[in-house]
Each structure stands twice: as C-alpha cells, then as structure tokens.
Design an enzyme around this catalytic site. Structure first.
Site, PDB file in Angstrom:
ATOM      1  N   CYS A  43       7.577  81.786   6.837  1.00 50.53           N
ATOM      2  CA  CYS A  43       6.574  81.000   6.108  1.00 50.53           C
ATOM      3  C   CYS A  43       6.629  81.298   4.615  1.00 50.53           C
ATOM      4  O   CYS A  43       5.846  82.084   4.082  1.00 50.53           O
ATOM      5  CB  CYS A  43       5.174  81.254   6.632  1.00 50.53           C
ATOM      6  SG  CYS A  43       3.955  80.135   5.900  1.00 50.53           S
ATOM      7  N   ASP A 181      13.275  81.675  14.040  1.00 47.79           N
ATOM      8  CA  ASP A 181      13.622  82.633  12.988  1.00 47.79           C
ATOM      9  C   ASP A 181      14.983  83.275  13.169  1.00 47.79           C
ATOM     10  O   ASP A 181      15.634  83.647  12.193  1.00 47.79           O
ATOM     11  CB  ASP A 181      12.555  83.732  12.921  1.00 47.79           C
ATOM     12  CG  ASP A 181      11.204  83.214  12.470  1.00 47.79           C
ATOM     13  OD1 ASP A 181      11.122  82.025  12.124  1.00 47.79           O
ATOM     14  OD2 ASP A 181      10.235  83.994  12.469  1.00 47.79           O
ATOM     15  N   LYS A 189      11.766  78.884   7.830  1.00 47.41           N
ATOM     16  CA  LYS A 189      11.463  79.515   9.111  1.00 47.41           C
ATOM     17  C   LYS A 189       9.958  79.460   9.359  1.00 47.41           C
ATOM     18  O   LYS A 189       9.209  80.337   8.916  1.00 47.41           O
ATOM     19  CB  LYS A 189      11.998  80.940   9.122  1.00 47.41           C
ATOM     20  CG  LYS A 189      13.526  80.981   8.971  1.00 47.41           C
ATOM     21  CD  LYS A 189      14.068  82.389   9.038  1.00 47.41           C
ATOM     22  CE  LYS A 189      15.584  82.404   8.885  1.00 47.41           C
ATOM     23  NZ  LYS A 189      16.296  81.630   9.930  1.00 47.41           N
ATOM     24  N   THR A 190       9.524  78.422  10.067  1.00 45.22           N
ATOM     25  CA  THR A 190       8.106  78.202  10.324  1.00 45.22           C
ATOM     26  C   THR A 190       7.894  77.824  11.786  1.00 45.22           C
ATOM     27  O   THR A 190       8.828  77.421  12.485  1.00 45.22           O
ATOM     28  CB  THR A 190       7.543  77.066   9.451  1.00 45.22           C
ATOM     29  OG1 THR A 190       8.165  75.832   9.844  1.00 45.22           O
ATOM     30  CG2 THR A 190       7.816  77.317   7.969  1.00 45.22           C
ATOM     31  N   ALA A 191       6.640  77.921  12.235  1.00 44.03           N
ATOM     32  CA  ALA A 191       6.300  77.480  13.587  1.00 44.03           C
ATOM     33  C   ALA A 191       6.524  75.980  13.724  1.00 44.03           C
ATOM     34  O   ALA A 191       6.920  75.497  14.793  1.00 44.03           O
ATOM     35  CB  ALA A 191       4.851  77.838  13.901  1.00 44.03           C
ATOM     36  N   ALA A 192       6.257  75.229  12.655  1.00 47.11           N
ATOM     37  CA  ALA A 192       6.468  73.781  12.693  1.00 47.11           C
ATOM     38  C   ALA A 192       7.936  73.451  12.931  1.00 47.11           C
ATOM     39  O   ALA A 192       8.267  72.534  13.694  1.00 47.11           O
ATOM     40  CB  ALA A 192       5.992  73.160  11.380  1.00 47.11           C
ATOM     41  N   CYS A 225       4.931  73.439   5.694  1.00 47.03           N
ATOM     42  CA  CYS A 225       4.302  74.612   5.096  1.00 47.03           C
ATOM     43  C   CYS A 225       2.929  74.208   4.563  1.00 47.03           C
ATOM     44  O   CYS A 225       2.838  73.571   3.509  1.00 47.03           O
ATOM     45  CB  CYS A 225       5.174  75.156   3.959  1.00 47.03           C
ATOM     46  SG  CYS A 225       4.519  76.672   3.241  1.00 47.03           S
TER      47      CYS A 225
END
Length: 298
Positions: A43, A181, A189-192, A225
């Site tokens: 993030c 990740d 590198k995000t959850a989305a 983000c």
C-alpha cells in the site's frame, strides 16, 4: 532499533503502530517527518496518508503553526500516476506540507532525534546526505520478498515469484501460479490488486486442471489506493499499474477529495473484505464499473 521510542513510530509494525498516535499527541513544536523508501511497499499510499491525518490533528490542537510537516520520499513523484500525483501535490500544498522528492531515509539517531536522508536521482546534490532534526518521525520501512521465496527456483532476480504479468502463470513451472505481494506483477501491492488478480488466477488454474480449451483470462494491472486526506475526506485512486491509466469505478472525478469515497473505504470495503474477499467471492469492482462509470468519462 530506534523505533518505538524517541518519537519514532510506524503504522507498518503491529508492535509499534499504537505509538503513532501516542507520539503525535506529545508533539508541541518542531518537525514531524514522514518517510517513503525506494523499495516496493505494501500500500504505497499509506506513508503519506498518516501525514495528512497528523496535519489535521495538529490543526485541531491549535499547534499547526508551531509544527512543520514534511514528507520525504525516495521516489521522484509523490504518487506514481500523474492524475493522482497532481491531486496529492495540491492537497499537500493546501495543507502547507513540504514534499521532498528523492530523499531516502538511511539512518536515525533516536537520542538526538535526528534523521539522515540520502539524496537519490541525478540532480546536482545526488549522493549527498542531509540530516534533519525531528520531534516525530513516522518510518515506512524498506520491504523485500521473503527469503524462502527469494532463495527458491520460483523467484526472479528481484526475489519475487516469477509469473506472466497477464496470466499469472509461472514463467518456468506451468503448474505454479501466484498473485499478491509475493508475485512479480509490476503493479502496486494492494488488497484491491489481489482481488482483481484472484479472478484471473482462479479461472486459469481451474481451466488447466480441467484440461479446458477456454482462452486464458488476462489481468490488466488494476489496483487501487484509497488516499485518506482527513476525517471524512479521501482521494480514491484506481488505475492500471501496467499502463498508468486511471480505471475509476464511479462517474465522478475520484482524484478530488470526496466524503463518499471515505464512506466507501471506511464502512463498505471492510465488510467486503471480511464477508466476500476472504471467501473468494470478491473479484474487484469491474462489474460495478460497467454500471457506475460505463463510458469511463473521468
């Protein structure tokens, strides 16, 4: 280690995250520093979100004129995507937050409350070091792949699982897929991102297991983000990390601060995460985008 004492905290550490609010409450004057390293991080918007929240806290306490808020990033832009970089530069300027590009944190002297940065890039001061006194320091630590991956045959030269950026299939081992990740996918590198990648991975992996001739799905680099800029204010950045093109779900300009974007992130997305994403039923907002922003007008 300097963290957890002498005004040094990090929201990236479960052990020390509580120190952030505690140390911010102790600030009365001086420099509040917020850092972003040169490595890929989880993030990448989080290092600057806390700067905006700290600014708001200092204003609420009536001490903002006594505190200088400074954001130091090792990168050459405040945000990778131009549309959102312009928006965040405008937010920082409106809050009188100093943005220092190409400054990489390399040392912290906790007892003396001094942070040392190395100047990167190709400018006339590249390679120099600058030491800055601080009253509060929020550190975003450099991050790297896990060693067990980096040392394995699965890894690329950078240590991430080496997969095709579109199909998520390993470049050497056809029965291996990766997302999130640990993967080499060149996007934030995000959850989305992981949610959008999961749809592609599930389809392609199951097709291979079943011996199906259905064409492989391709991941387009989508990531998101949510940049919190204050209480009930947020810039909802959505884009392809591959092309740098915004991929906004809603019809309004998401580069503007919106209370709706804050509500969505604070109240809706946590429920989506716990009740859908972790169960494998949330594949990102692409279906919603077709309805809420069918012409990609923004």
């Amino acid at each position: 280690a300097a963290i957890g004492k002498n005004g040094v905290a990090s929201n990236y550490s479960p052990q020390y995250v509580q120190n952030t609010y505690e140390f911010l409450q102790n600030v009365r004057q001086g420099n509040a520093l917020f850092t972003m390293p040169a490595t890929p991080v989880k993030c990448a918007g989080a290092p600057q979100k806390i700067a905006y929240l700290a600014d708001e806290l200092f204003r609420a306490k009536g001490i903002r004129n006594q505190v200088d808020v400074n954001y130091y990033t090792a990168l050459g832009k405040i945000f990778a995507i131009d549309k959102y970089a312009d928006a965040m530069n405008a937010v920082a300027k409106s809050r009188d937050i100093s943005v220092n590009l190409f400054h990489d944190l390399v040392a912290v002297d906790g007892p003396a409350k001094q942070a040392t940065f190395k100047i990167l890039g190709s400018g006339p001061r590249a390679g120099e070091s600058v030491t800055v006194p601080y009253e509060f320091l929020h550190v975003t630590p450099p991050m790297k792949p896990y060693d067990f991956i980096k040392r394995s045959a699965l890894a690329n030269a950078a240590g991430f699982v080496d997969v095709n950026q579109y199909t998520l299939q390993h470049s050497k081992f056809s029965n291996v897929y990766a997302l999130g990740d640990c993967s080499s996918l060149p996007t934030s590198k995000t959850a989305a991102a992981a949610a959008a990648q999961s749809r592609v991975l599930k389809h392609n992996l199951l097709s291979q297991i079943k011996g199906s001739s259905v064409p492989a799905l391709e991941y387009d680099g989508y990531t998101s983000c949510p940049l919190v800029t204050g209480k009930h204010k947020l810039v909802l950045a959505e884009f392809s990390g591959y092309t740098g093109t915004p991929q906004e779900t809603f019809f309004f300009n998401q580069a503007n601060e919106h209370a709706f974007s804050y509500w969505l992130t604070a109240d809706v997305l946590p429920a989506v995460y716990w009740n859908s994403m972790l169960k494998g039923t949330w594949n990102g907002p692409s279906a919603i985008r077709k309805v809420a922003n069918p012409t990609s007008a923004n």
